[in-house]
Design a protein around this motif. Structure first.
Motif, mmCIF file in Angstrom:
data_model
loop_
_atom_site.group_PDB
_atom_site.id
_atom_site.type_symbol
_atom_site.label_atom_id
_atom_site.label_comp_id
_atom_site.label_asym_id
_atom_site.label_seq_id
_atom_site.Cartn_x
_atom_site.Cartn_y
_atom_site.Cartn_z
ATOM 1 N N LEU A 68 -27.131 64.848 5.762
ATOM 2 C CA LEU A 68 -27.915 65.167 6.350
ATOM 3 C C LEU A 68 -27.009 65.483 7.808
ATOM 4 N N SER A 69 -26.347 64.092 7.282
ATOM 5 C CA SER A 69 -25.227 63.525 8.702
ATOM 6 C C SER A 69 -24.005 64.011 8.410
ATOM 7 N N THR A 70 -23.846 64.986 7.812
ATOM 8 C CA THR A 70 -22.898 66.155 7.888
ATOM 9 C C THR A 70 -22.837 67.362 8.502
ATOM 10 N N ARG A 71 -24.739 67.385 8.675
ATOM 11 C CA ARG A 71 -24.791 68.908 8.926
ATOM 12 C C ARG A 71 -25.069 68.565 10.464
ATOM 13 N N SER A 72 -24.287 68.710 11.615
ATOM 14 C CA SER A 72 -24.465 68.762 12.806
ATOM 15 C C SER A 72 -24.665 69.933 13.467
ATOM 16 N N ASP A 73 -24.653 71.651 12.580
ATOM 17 C CA ASP A 73 -24.492 72.594 12.559
ATOM 18 C C ASP A 73 -26.513 72.791 12.769
ATOM 19 N N GLY A 335 -16.278 81.650 8.913
ATOM 20 C CA GLY A 335 -18.068 81.011 9.168
ATOM 21 C C GLY A 335 -18.935 82.265 9.430
ATOM 22 N N LEU A 336 -20.566 82.070 8.874
ATOM 23 C CA LEU A 336 -20.777 83.301 8.664
ATOM 24 C C LEU A 336 -21.968 83.480 10.150
ATOM 25 N N GLN A 337 -21.956 84.351 10.720
ATOM 26 C CA GLN A 337 -22.223 84.752 11.538
ATOM 27 C C GLN A 337 -24.173 85.357 12.008
ATOM 28 N N GLU A 338 -24.978 84.947 12.728
ATOM 29 C CA GLU A 338 -25.679 85.155 12.266
ATOM 30 C C GLU A 338 -26.245 86.333 12.991
ATOM 31 N N ASN A 339 -26.571 87.012 12.856
ATOM 32 C CA ASN A 339 -27.256 88.272 13.201
ATOM 33 C C ASN A 339 -25.914 88.557 14.071
ATOM 34 N N HIS A 340 -24.427 88.682 13.394
ATOM 35 C CA HIS A 340 -23.555 89.733 14.192
ATOM 36 C C HIS A 340 -23.690 89.549 15.857
ATOM 37 N N ASP A 343 -20.627 85.973 21.177
ATOM 38 C CA ASP A 343 -19.666 86.117 21.687
ATOM 39 C C ASP A 343 -18.440 85.181 21.913
ATOM 40 N N ARG A 344 -17.498 86.419 21.434
ATOM 41 C CA ARG A 344 -16.611 85.271 21.075
ATOM 42 C C ARG A 344 -15.410 84.911 22.616
ATOM 43 N N LYS A 345 -15.569 86.170 23.608
ATOM 44 C CA LYS A 345 -15.097 85.156 24.854
ATOM 45 C C LYS A 345 -16.079 83.961 24.723
ATOM 46 N N ARG A 346 -17.463 83.969 25.516
ATOM 47 C CA ARG A 346 -17.608 82.920 25.418
ATOM 48 C C ARG A 346 -17.231 81.380 24.241
ATOM 49 N N LEU A 347 -17.309 81.546 23.279
ATOM 50 C CA LEU A 347 -17.258 80.534 22.589
ATOM 51 C C LEU A 347 -15.045 80.308 22.202
ATOM 52 N N SER A 348 -14.612 81.106 22.721
ATOM 53 C CA SER A 348 -12.978 80.851 22.664
ATOM 54 C C SER A 348 -13.180 79.885 24.386
ATOM 55 N N SER A 349 -14.422 80.722 25.214
ATOM 56 C CA SER A 349 -13.637 79.295 26.833
ATOM 57 C C SER A 349 -15.033 78.030 26.216
ATOM 58 N N ASP A 350 -15.030 78.082 25.458
ATOM 59 C CA ASP A 350 -16.256 76.447 25.554
ATOM 60 C C ASP A 350 -15.285 75.975 24.366
ATOM 61 N N HIS A 382 -23.516 78.535 18.819
ATOM 62 C CA HIS A 382 -22.716 79.882 19.297
ATOM 63 C C HIS A 382 -23.380 81.356 17.915
ATOM 64 N N GLY A 383 -23.760 80.537 17.148
ATOM 65 C CA GLY A 383 -24.570 81.280 15.923
ATOM 66 C C GLY A 383 -23.449 81.243 15.044
ATOM 67 N N VAL A 384 -22.174 80.610 14.889
ATOM 68 C CA VAL A 384 -21.353 80.367 14.219
ATOM 69 C C VAL A 384 -21.439 79.856 12.775
ATOM 70 N N ILE A 385 -21.809 79.724 11.349
ATOM 71 C CA ILE A 385 -22.893 78.742 10.595
ATOM 72 C C ILE A 385 -21.231 78.036 10.003
ATOM 73 N N LEU A 386 -21.022 76.929 9.742
ATOM 74 C CA LEU A 386 -19.723 77.091 9.067
ATOM 75 C C LEU A 386 -20.091 76.625 7.993
ATOM 76 N N PRO A 387 -18.732 76.427 7.029
ATOM 77 C CA PRO A 387 -19.074 76.359 4.778
ATOM 78 C C PRO A 387 -19.453 75.171 4.826
ATOM 79 N N ARG A 388 -20.471 74.487 4.205
ATOM 80 C CA ARG A 388 -20.836 73.207 3.874
ATOM 81 C C ARG A 388 -19.220 72.033 4.045
ATOM 82 N N GLU A 389 -18.255 72.861 3.740
ATOM 83 C CA GLU A 389 -17.058 72.234 3.273
ATOM 84 C C GLU A 389 -16.256 71.738 5.005
ATOM 85 N N PHE A 390 -16.633 72.242 5.820
ATOM 86 C CA PHE A 390 -16.390 71.791 7.099
ATOM 87 C C PHE A 390 -17.267 70.882 7.608
ATOM 88 N N ASN A 391 -18.440 70.571 7.402
ATOM 89 C CA ASN A 391 -19.026 69.453 7.789
ATOM 90 C C ASN A 391 -18.611 68.455 6.664
#
Length: 546
Positions: A68-73, A335-340, A343-350, A382-391
């Motif tokens: 679980l310590s690898t699942r910051s999502d 990443g896998l985008q939840e519900n598609h 908001d890429r613009k807001r994610l880029s800004s953050d 932001h609703g982007v779930i990255l593969p387990r390898e990233f974690n």
């Protein structure tokens, strides 16, 4: 049946743990960000209680907490931090019981295999205990023996975990949203691999080859003659754990050189080899008497595909060079985008704000691994779930952060990562320019120049004679032809129906002995045929046409 009361008690404890600790964490996104900030001290207390509860439930759940310590999502940063500190030191099992496991696995007693064997374990972890011994040939070795009955205990706990995860996923929104069944399935694969010491021996041998050119790093050699699924024998490493280094020892070692080589080695594992030690926490690294860092406990490793290795390179280089758009490109493509609805613009800004702020924060306050994990956590928000390898990569880098702080608190990992990435990029470019590729490119270039005049003349001739044609595939010809055929068939049927009705009307005026319902029979046959054909056509239109 004798085990039933224990299983029922285990179910009760786990159900209570889920209700008290897990469900509030999974439902945290219903709170506002302001409330989350105000309740940060309370969140830290809850995180510590969460980790301690896992620790009290035994080795299976200690390992589950480490996953679980690898699942910051899934979990807030406070929980990830608390789970990173989970310890799996347990009370040692009696030597007699461990020696029985060794004899069953190796087929000979400890006294026959080894010239000397210290019956006091040098480490007692959740899955096994490690002893110091000397072989008949005089090699000093460390012998790790799996705890008796641990596989059965883990199997029972996994069955309970799986059934509770399935129940929670079916009957709660939180369980469904976070795919608890899949999480438990990943954990089952991970802990099953850790229970196989033959696999761990193979991991040690592979990592030793990968790190053979790093002067400050080493991996103990394995003794396969004394290895099995439950016994692992490797060279004994003289030294102390990094966590146990004294202040005097710290003044004598070259921390900057050690951590620089460590970072370089991990980038080599991530980007070049695609195979890495996934759990390099300070307790798993030993500072040897020769002044090197030795990797221990390779039960948990990570593997990266070619595509994932490229993604890691672009992610790291984007962070180091403050290229937030490059970071976002990696995130969105991997990443896998939840519900598609991302908001890429807001994610880029953050992401841009986070990377830019990291340059103004001192190295002691924000390490490279911490920054990577914050980006991964931001993606989840932001609703982007990255593969387990990233974690897994993020967790490894977080552990390296702790080593950097311990050995070289003034070291700047960001600058080192950027320097090593440039070297890796240069090496990859040179490797891509091998002689066979160069020769192939020269042949293709030669053919291009030889055929270019002829092709250019043909093109100009076609243009001058108006023979130049462009084929554009803008419609589905088959569907269009079928549509025309359907229209033609319907028109034909319509004409036939009309002809039958006209014929019936004309035949009505002719008297005949053959009658139906008191009307001329031929006229009625024509009329009925027209009605049936018309009804069939209407039915076919309603059923098949859109």
């Amino acid at each position: 049946m004798n085990n039933l009361p224990h299983r029922l008690l285990r179910y009760k404890d786990l159900a209570q743990f889920f209700i008290v600790h897990v469900r509030p964490v999974l439902a945290r996104d219903t709170e506002s960000s302001v409330d989350s900030q105000l309740s940060s001290p309370k969140l830290e207390e809850d995180a510590v209680a969460f980790a301690k509860s896992l620790e009290s439930m035994g080795p299976t759940f200690v390992k589950f907490g480490q996953l679980l310590s690898t699942r910051s999502d899934l979990l807030p940063a406070e929980y990830v931090d608390a789970l990173q500190r989970l310890q799996d030191d347990l009370k040692p099992v009696a030597y007699e019981e461990m020696s029985e496991v060794f004899e069953r696995e190796i087929g000979a007693s400890i006294t026959k295999v080894f010239a000397e064997f210290d019956q006091r374990p040098i480490a007692a972890a959740s899955l096994g205990q490690t002893y110091k011994a000397i072989t008949r040939s005089g090699d000093v070795v460390a012998v790790k023996i799996q705890r008796p009955g641990i596989r059965r205990q883990i199997q029972e706990d996994l069955e309970i975990l799986s059934s509770l995860a399935a129940f929670a996923e079916k009957h709660s929104d939180e369980g469904s949203r976070y795919a608890l069944v899949e999480l438990v399935a990943q954990f089952k694969v991970s802990i099953t691999e850790e229970l196989d010491y033959i696999r761990e021996a193979g991991n040690l041998k592979k990592l030793a080859v990968i790190l053979s050119n790093f002067a400050h790093l080493e991996v103990p050699a394995t003794h396969m003659s004394y290895c099995s699924a439950k016994v692992l024998t490797m060279d004994y490493v003289n030294g102390v754990k990094i966590t146990q280094l004294s202040g005097l020892a710290m003044t004598e070692l070259d921390g900057n050189c050690l951590v620089d080589d460590l970072l370089k080695a991990y980038l080599h594992q991530f980007i070049t080899e695609g195979f890495f030690h996934a759990d390099p926490h300070p307790g798993n690294l030993i500072f040897t008497d020769q002044g090197r860092l030795a990797f221990m406990d390779l039960g948990m490793v990570g593997r990266l595909s070619d595509q994932m290795r490229d993604a890691m390179y672009h992610l790291f280089s984007g962070i180091c060079e403050n290229k937030s758009e490059r970071v976002v490109d990696v995130i969105m493509s991997a990443g896998l985008q939840e519900n598609h609805l991302v908001d890429r613009k807001r994610l880029s800004s953050d992401v841009a704000n986070l990377v830019a702020r990291s340059e103004a924060i001192s190295v002691k306050e924000l390490q490279f691994g911490t920054l990577v994990m914050r980006i991964i956590h931001m993606c989840a928000e932001h609703g982007v779930i990255l593969p387990r390898e990233f974690n897994l990569v993020g967790k490894a880098l977080l552990n390296i952060d702790q080593i950097v702080i311990k050995l070289a608190p003034d070291f700047n990992p960001g600058q080192a990562v950027n320097r090593h990435l440039r070297a890796i990029a240069f090496k990859r470019s040179l490797e891509s320019l091998n002689p066979s590729d160069a020769f192939t490119a020269m042949v293709q270039t030669k053919e291009l120049f030889q055929k270019a005049p002829h092709r250019l003349n043909s093109l100009l001739d076609n243009l001058s004679e108006n023979k130049f044609r462009v084929n554009a595939d803008v419609i589905d010809e088959d569907a269009l032809i079928q549509g025309f055929q359907k229209i033609a068939n319907r028109i034909t049927i319509g004409v036939i129906v009309a002809a039958l009705i006209v014929g019936a009307a004309l035949m009505m005026r002719i008297d005949s002995d053959f009658q139906i319902f008191g009307y001329p029979g031929i006229a009625m046959v024509l009329l009925i045929s027209a009605l049936l054909l018309a009804a069939y056509t209407v039915f076919d239109i309603l059923k098949k046409d859109q």
